[in-house]
Design an enzyme around this catalytic site. Structure first.
Site, PDB file in Angstrom:
ATOM      1  N   ARG A 158       0.970  -0.933  -0.156  1.00 54.14           N
ATOM      2  CA  ARG A 158      -0.203   0.133  -0.008  1.00 54.14           C
ATOM      3  C   ARG A 158       0.925   1.167  -0.020  1.00 54.14           C
ATOM      4  NH1 ARG A 158      -4.115  -2.114   4.774  1.00 54.14           N
ATOM      5  NH2 ARG A 158      -5.465  -3.400   3.487  1.00 54.14           N
ATOM      6  N   THR A 211     -10.082  -1.318  -0.053  1.00 53.68           N
ATOM      7  CA  THR A 211     -11.250  -0.206  -0.743  1.00 53.68           C
ATOM      8  C   THR A 211     -11.035   1.064  -0.276  1.00 53.68           C
ATOM      9  OG1 THR A 211     -13.007  -0.512   0.471  1.00 53.68           O
ATOM     10  CG2 THR A 211     -12.830  -1.871  -1.339  1.00 53.68           C
ATOM     11  N   GLU A 245      -5.965  -3.930  -2.447  1.00 54.69           N
ATOM     12  CA  GLU A 245      -5.469  -3.285  -1.317  1.00 54.69           C
ATOM     13  C   GLU A 245      -6.121  -2.529  -0.356  1.00 54.69           C
ATOM     14  OE1 GLU A 245      -2.087  -4.002  -0.494  1.00 54.69           O
ATOM     15  OE2 GLU A 245      -1.274  -4.863  -2.616  1.00 54.69           O
TER      16      GLU A 245
HETATM   17  P1  TGC Z   1      -7.331  -6.892  13.360  1.00 57.18           P
HETATM   18  O1  TGC Z   1      -8.066  -8.268  13.498  1.00 57.18           O
HETATM   19  O2  TGC Z   1      -7.713  -5.879  14.376  1.00 57.18           O
HETATM   20  O3  TGC Z   1      -5.670  -7.150  13.453  1.00 57.18           O
HETATM   21  C1  TGC Z   1      -5.183  -8.315  13.309  1.00 57.18           C
HETATM   22  C2  TGC Z   1      -3.537  -8.225  13.383  1.00 57.18           C
HETATM   23  O4  TGC Z   1      -2.927  -7.503  12.299  1.00 57.18           O
HETATM   24  C3  TGC Z   1      -2.406  -6.310  12.852  1.00 57.18           C
HETATM   25  N1  TGC Z   1      -2.440  -5.126  11.703  1.00 57.18           N
HETATM   26  C4  TGC Z   1      -1.767  -4.903  11.059  1.00 57.18           C
HETATM   27  N2  TGC Z   1      -0.305  -5.213  10.927  1.00 57.18           N
HETATM   28  C5  TGC Z   1       0.473  -4.566   9.946  1.00 57.18           C
HETATM   29  N3  TGC Z   1       0.083  -3.900   9.115  1.00 57.18           N
HETATM   30  C6  TGC Z   1      -1.310  -3.246   9.141  1.00 57.18           C
HETATM   31  N4  TGC Z   1      -1.595  -2.473   8.241  1.00 57.18           N
HETATM   32  C7  TGC Z   1      -2.134  -3.870  10.019  1.00 57.18           C
HETATM   33  N5  TGC Z   1      -3.441  -3.894  10.512  1.00 57.18           N
HETATM   34  C8  TGC Z   1      -3.653  -4.637  11.458  1.00 57.18           C
HETATM   35  C9  TGC Z   1      -3.237  -5.917  14.119  1.00 57.18           C
HETATM   36  O5  TGC Z   1      -2.093  -5.277  15.117  1.00 57.18           O
HETATM   37  C10 TGC Z   1      -3.515  -7.416  14.682  1.00 57.18           C
HETATM   38  O6  TGC Z   1      -2.092  -7.800  15.002  1.00 57.18           O
HETATM   39  P2  TGC Z   1      -2.013  -8.820  16.451  1.00 57.18           P
HETATM   40  O7  TGC Z   1      -0.682  -9.084  16.879  1.00 57.18           O
HETATM   41  O8  TGC Z   1      -3.019  -8.120  17.553  1.00 57.18           O
HETATM   42  O9  TGC Z   1      -2.870 -10.231  15.990  1.00 57.18           O
HETATM   43  O10 TGC Z   1      -7.614  -6.456  11.825  1.00 57.18           O
HETATM   44  P3  TGC Z   1      -7.997  -4.998  11.820  1.00 57.18           P
HETATM   45  O11 TGC Z   1      -9.445  -4.462  12.347  1.00 57.18           O
HETATM   46  O12 TGC Z   1      -6.953  -3.867  11.695  1.00 57.18           O
HETATM   47  O13 TGC Z   1      -8.395  -5.211  10.181  1.00 57.18           O
HETATM   48  C11 TGC Z   1      -9.447  -4.728   9.648  1.00 57.18           C
HETATM   49  C12 TGC Z   1      -9.071  -4.371   8.155  1.00 57.18           C
HETATM   50  C13 TGC Z   1     -10.530  -4.214   7.483  1.00 57.18           C
HETATM   51  C14 TGC Z   1      -8.492  -2.851   8.091  1.00 57.18           C
HETATM   52  C15 TGC Z   1      -8.182  -5.386   7.255  1.00 57.18           C
HETATM   53  O14 TGC Z   1      -9.088  -6.499   7.299  1.00 57.18           O
HETATM   54  C16 TGC Z   1      -8.221  -5.132   5.943  1.00 57.18           C
HETATM   55  O15 TGC Z   1      -7.137  -4.175   5.705  1.00 57.18           O
HETATM   56  N6  TGC Z   1      -8.854  -5.426   5.105  1.00 57.18           N
HETATM   57  C17 TGC Z   1      -8.802  -5.114   3.721  1.00 57.18           C
HETATM   58  C18 TGC Z   1      -8.045  -6.389   3.076  1.00 57.18           C
HETATM   59  C19 TGC Z   1      -7.097  -6.033   1.939  1.00 57.18           C
HETATM   60  O16 TGC Z   1      -6.664  -4.954   1.844  1.00 57.18           O
HETATM   61  N7  TGC Z   1      -6.783  -6.828   0.949  1.00 57.18           N
HETATM   62  C20 TGC Z   1      -6.081  -6.870  -0.034  1.00 57.18           C
HETATM   63  C21 TGC Z   1      -5.481  -8.075  -0.498  1.00 57.18           C
HETATM   64  S1  TGC Z   1      -4.063  -8.105  -1.580  1.00 57.18           S
HETATM   65  C22 TGC Z   1      -4.204  -7.042  -2.873  1.00 57.18           C
HETATM   66  O17 TGC Z   1      -5.386  -6.692  -3.099  1.00 57.18           O
HETATM   67  C23 TGC Z   1      -3.274  -7.033  -3.828  1.00 57.18           C
HETATM   68  S2  TGC Z   1      -3.490  -6.130  -5.196  1.00 57.18           S
HETATM   69  C24 TGC Z   1      -1.964  -5.994  -5.839  1.00 57.18           C
HETATM   70  C25 TGC Z   1      -1.599  -5.517  -6.871  1.00 57.18           C
HETATM   71  O18 TGC Z   1      -2.007  -5.812  -8.133  1.00 57.18           O
HETATM   72  O19 TGC Z   1      -0.848  -4.209  -6.924  1.00 57.18           O
HETATM   73  P1  FAD Z   2     -15.919  -6.679  -0.742  1.00 55.88           P
HETATM   74  O1  FAD Z   2     -14.948  -6.562   0.446  1.00 55.88           O
HETATM   75  O2  FAD Z   2     -17.143  -7.545  -0.943  1.00 55.88           O
HETATM   76  O3  FAD Z   2     -16.580  -5.151  -0.660  1.00 55.88           O
HETATM   77  C1  FAD Z   2     -17.614  -4.818  -1.493  1.00 55.88           C
HETATM   78  C2  FAD Z   2     -18.044  -3.202  -0.963  1.00 55.88           C
HETATM   79  O4  FAD Z   2     -18.125  -3.102   0.374  1.00 55.88           O
HETATM   80  C3  FAD Z   2     -16.970  -2.451  -1.295  1.00 55.88           C
HETATM   81  O5  FAD Z   2     -17.740  -1.092  -1.606  1.00 55.88           O
HETATM   82  C4  FAD Z   2     -16.384  -1.971   0.154  1.00 55.88           C
HETATM   83  O6  FAD Z   2     -15.694  -0.728   0.288  1.00 55.88           O
HETATM   84  C5  FAD Z   2     -17.612  -2.060   0.799  1.00 55.88           C
HETATM   85  N1  FAD Z   2     -17.247  -2.313   2.589  1.00 55.88           N
HETATM   86  C6  FAD Z   2     -16.428  -3.358   2.865  1.00 55.88           C
HETATM   87  N2  FAD Z   2     -16.628  -3.331   4.158  1.00 55.88           N
HETATM   88  C7  FAD Z   2     -17.454  -2.252   4.716  1.00 55.88           C
HETATM   89  C8  FAD Z   2     -17.879  -1.953   5.871  1.00 55.88           C
HETATM   90  N3  FAD Z   2     -17.494  -2.614   6.928  1.00 55.88           N
HETATM   91  N4  FAD Z   2     -18.521  -0.752   5.909  1.00 55.88           N
HETATM   92  C9  FAD Z   2     -18.969  -0.290   4.909  1.00 55.88           C
HETATM   93  N5  FAD Z   2     -18.741  -0.596   3.555  1.00 55.88           N
HETATM   94  C10 FAD Z   2     -18.087  -1.717   3.323  1.00 55.88           C
HETATM   95  N6  FAD Z   2      -6.295  -9.975  -3.705  1.00 55.88           N
HETATM   96  C11 FAD Z   2      -5.221 -10.461  -3.278  1.00 55.88           C
HETATM   97  O7  FAD Z   2      -5.210 -11.164  -2.389  1.00 55.88           O
HETATM   98  N7  FAD Z   2      -4.117 -10.725  -3.880  1.00 55.88           N
HETATM   99  C12 FAD Z   2      -3.962  -9.911  -5.333  1.00 55.88           C
HETATM  100  O8  FAD Z   2      -2.972 -10.154  -6.070  1.00 55.88           O
HETATM  101  C13 FAD Z   2      -5.090  -9.085  -5.709  1.00 55.88           C
HETATM  102  N8  FAD Z   2      -4.844  -8.611  -6.894  1.00 55.88           N
HETATM  103  C14 FAD Z   2      -6.129  -7.964  -7.096  1.00 55.88           C
HETATM  104  C15 FAD Z   2      -6.092  -7.444  -8.751  1.00 55.88           C
HETATM  105  C16 FAD Z   2      -7.239  -6.723  -8.888  1.00 55.88           C
HETATM  106  C17 FAD Z   2      -7.573  -6.383 -10.453  1.00 55.88           C
HETATM  107  C18 FAD Z   2      -8.517  -6.513  -8.367  1.00 55.88           C
HETATM  108  C19 FAD Z   2      -9.645  -5.844  -8.580  1.00 55.88           C
HETATM  109  C20 FAD Z   2      -8.344  -7.087  -7.084  1.00 55.88           C
HETATM  110  C21 FAD Z   2      -7.432  -7.601  -6.407  1.00 55.88           C
HETATM  111  N9  FAD Z   2      -7.220  -8.299  -5.255  1.00 55.88           N
HETATM  112  C22 FAD Z   2      -6.185  -9.301  -5.091  1.00 55.88           C
HETATM  113  C23 FAD Z   2      -8.263  -8.391  -4.257  1.00 55.88           C
HETATM  114  C24 FAD Z   2      -8.686  -6.970  -3.647  1.00 55.88           C
HETATM  115  O9  FAD Z   2      -8.024  -6.818  -2.719  1.00 55.88           O
HETATM  116  C25 FAD Z   2     -10.263  -7.044  -3.222  1.00 55.88           C
HETATM  117  O10 FAD Z   2     -11.144  -6.816  -4.538  1.00 55.88           O
HETATM  118  C26 FAD Z   2     -10.577  -5.612  -2.218  1.00 55.88           C
HETATM  119  O11 FAD Z   2      -9.746  -6.230  -1.043  1.00 55.88           O
HETATM  120  C27 FAD Z   2     -12.005  -5.696  -2.053  1.00 55.88           C
HETATM  121  O12 FAD Z   2     -12.667  -7.148  -1.745  1.00 55.88           O
HETATM  122  P2  FAD Z   2     -13.836  -7.299  -2.504  1.00 55.88           P
HETATM  123  O13 FAD Z   2     -13.719  -7.100  -4.010  1.00 55.88           O
HETATM  124  O14 FAD Z   2     -14.312  -8.877  -2.015  1.00 55.88           O
HETATM  125  O15 FAD Z   2     -14.949  -6.484  -2.020  1.00 55.88           O
END
Ligand code: TGC
Ligand code: FAD
Length: 387
Positions: free
Chosen positions: A247, A369, A367
């Site tokens: 990020r 939303t 990474e």
């Molecule tokens: P929580 O359950 O409270 O915390 C769990 C543990 O994680 C720690 N933590 C972090 N550590 C490092 N960096 C961060 N940003 C961290 N955020 C939390 C936290 O301290 C705790 O540690 P421990 O030791 O107490 O167990 O989790 P939370 O409430 O903070 O998280 C909730 C939320 C919604 C923020 C989190 O689940 C989240 O970020 N969701 C979004 C998921 C996401 O971004 N997925 C991305 C998938 S990869 C991707 O999209 C690749 S695209 C790549 C590309 O093509 O460029």
């Molecule tokens: P959802 O989580 O289902 O979200 C749907 C909607 O709900 C969104 O508008 C969101 O903002 C909203 N929402 C969610 N939670 C709340 C809340 N608490 N309150 C209000 N609104 C909420 N993932 C990987 O692991 N590895 C990768 O390499 C990777 N590459 C990607 C590449 C592309 C091109 C794309 C599109 C996605 C990729 N992702 C990857 C996945 C990406 O991280 C997810 O798409 C993203 O985290 C959102 O998850 P979702 O698509 O399931 O949407």
């Protein structure tokens, strides 16, 4: 002296000589190797894998990791500038570098053992081994704690079942970093291409990131040796720690996309004559262009300070969330408005704004939303978890 239109605050003067050299080298690569082909790649839905060896030769893969593993050993600001210049070309190339560097090489370095580092990192830095990162699942990417993919211990092995969705590089990858629930919390596994029961399926019909490969991954009783488990982390903080790195880079990338759109709209509006004067001579066009420069400048300063905090070891996840939110929003708005300033010409990929706008629909979503990052900042301010 005239100000630089894409650097009104002379942010470049705040960079070290090495950081400037890195930026110049990647800018040259983008100008000479990416821009001439990227529109066609986007149209054809093709990732330009022929550029991977050149990116490796420039030291762009795992750039901040130590030289002992074949990496460039650069600082975080340099990594940010790499992301910015790559994304000035296309978000797909920056995505490739983000995944390889921050989501695959970083966890092997941070959470792996020495044997895993020595086995994987030099080949990944050389671009000979490509990685992907499997965290998201189809039922809800924003809430990874709710993952269903499971790894069960069986003798010296683990047996993984489940599926991952939206995985960048999925069909290109030689190795997948897969996060799975275990009886001992979430753990990371290196799942190698060819392991029985592991398959990848490319996702088609994308209107965004068309010059990038996105896949679903399937795990059907995949047997993985314990030597392929990342031993030094357990729990959600493992994958979230990787996201922090990626990020951070993504805060820089959209600055490049926005600069590309400003550049094109600036040139176009000076050349386009309507009602007997260039569009650039109208007040409404100038206000738009000035507003984009304002937003780009604030994003540049935000990312640079974030990079300095990261290099000082004090960067906080909330600060990353604020910058990811701000800079993605800044860039997607500029790309859409630049498309408008180009009129009908703006709807074809002959010009870059629509390609960047479409790409940024993914960048603002993956990474975390925009909403997720807003809620992280909201939680920091209020102390109340609103997820
Ligand atoms: P929580 O359950 O409270 O915390 C769990 C543990 O994680 C720690 N933590 C972090 N550590 C490092 N960096 C961060 N940003 C961290 N955020 C939390 C936290 O301290 C705790 O540690 P421990 O030791 O107490 O167990 O989790 P939370 O409430 O903070 O998280 C909730 C939320 C919604 C923020 C989190 O689940 C989240 O970020 N969701 C979004 C998921 C996401 O971004 N997925 C991305 C998938 S990869 C991707 O999209 C690749 S695209 C790549 C590309 O093509 O460029
Ligand atoms: P959802 O989580 O289902 O979200 C749907 C909607 O709900 C969104 O508008 C969101 O903002 C909203 N929402 C969610 N939670 C709340 C809340 N608490 N309150 C209000 N609104 C909420 N993932 C990987 O692991 N590895 C990768 O390499 C990777 N590459 C990607 C590449 C592309 C091109 C794309 C599109 C996605 C990729 N992702 C990857 C996945 C990406 O991280 C997810 O798409 C993203 O985290 C959102 O998850 P979702 O698509 O399931 O949407």
């Amino acid at each position: 002296m005239a100000l630089h239109p894409y650097d009104l605050y002379d942010v470049r003067a705040l960079l070290s000589e090495e950081e400037r050299a890195v930026q110049d080298a990647v800018a040259r690569f983008t100008d000479e190797r990416v821009l001439p082909i990227i529109g066609d790649c986007f149209d054809a839905g093709r990732f330009p894998s022929e550029l991977v060896p050149e990116m490796a030769a420039l030291g762009l893969l795992g750039a901040t990791l130590p030289e002992a593993y074949g990496c460039a050993g650069l600082n975080s600001v340099s990594y940010g500038l790499i992301c910015q210049e790559l994304e000035r070309g296309d978000s797909g190339l920056r995505s490739f570098a983000s995944v390889q560097s921050s989501l695959c090489m970083y966890p092997i370095h941070a959470y792996g053992d020495e044997a895993q580092r020595r086995r994987w990192l030099p080949q990944m830095a050389a671009g000979e081994v490509i990685g992907c990162f499997g965290l998201t699942e189809a039922h809800g990417g924003s809430d990874p704690a709710n993952m269903k993919t499971h790894a069960r211990r069986d003798g010296d092995d683990w047996v993984i079942n489940g599926a991952k969705m939206w995985i960048t590089n999925g069909n290109l990858a030689h190795v997948a970093i897969v996060w799975a629930q275990t009886d001992d919390g979430i753990q990371g596994f290196l799942v190698e291409r060819g392991f029985r029961g592991f398959s990848a399926q490319e996702i088609k019909h994308k209107m965004s990131l068309r010059a990038s490969v996105t896949s679903a991954l399937y795990f059907d009783d995949v047997r993985v040796p314990d030597a392929n488990r990342l031993p030094n982390v357990k729990g959600l903080k493992g994958p979230l720690g990787c996201l922090n790195q990626a990020r951070y880079g993504i805060t820089w990338g959209p600055i490049g996309a926005a600069i590309a759109c400003l550049d094109e709209a600036l040139r176009y509006s000076k050349e386009r004559v309507l009602f007997e004067r260039p569009v650039a001579a109208t007040q409404s066009a100038q206000i738009k262009l000035a507003d984009w420069a304002r937003r780009i400048t604030t994003a540049q300063l935000l990312s640079l300070q974030l990079g300095r905090l990261k290099d000082a070891g004090t960067m906080q996840p909330t600060q990353v969330s604020l910058a990811k939110w701000n800079n993605c929003r800044m860039a997607i708005d500029i790309a859409r408005e630049a498309r408008d300033l180009l009129g009908g010409a703006g709807i074809t990929t002959e010009h870059c704004p629509i390609r960047h706008a479409l790409n940024l629909e993914s960048v603002i979503t993956y990474e975390g939303t925009e909403t997720v990052h807003q809620l992280v900042v909201g939680r920091e301010l209020t102390g109340i978890n609103a997820f």
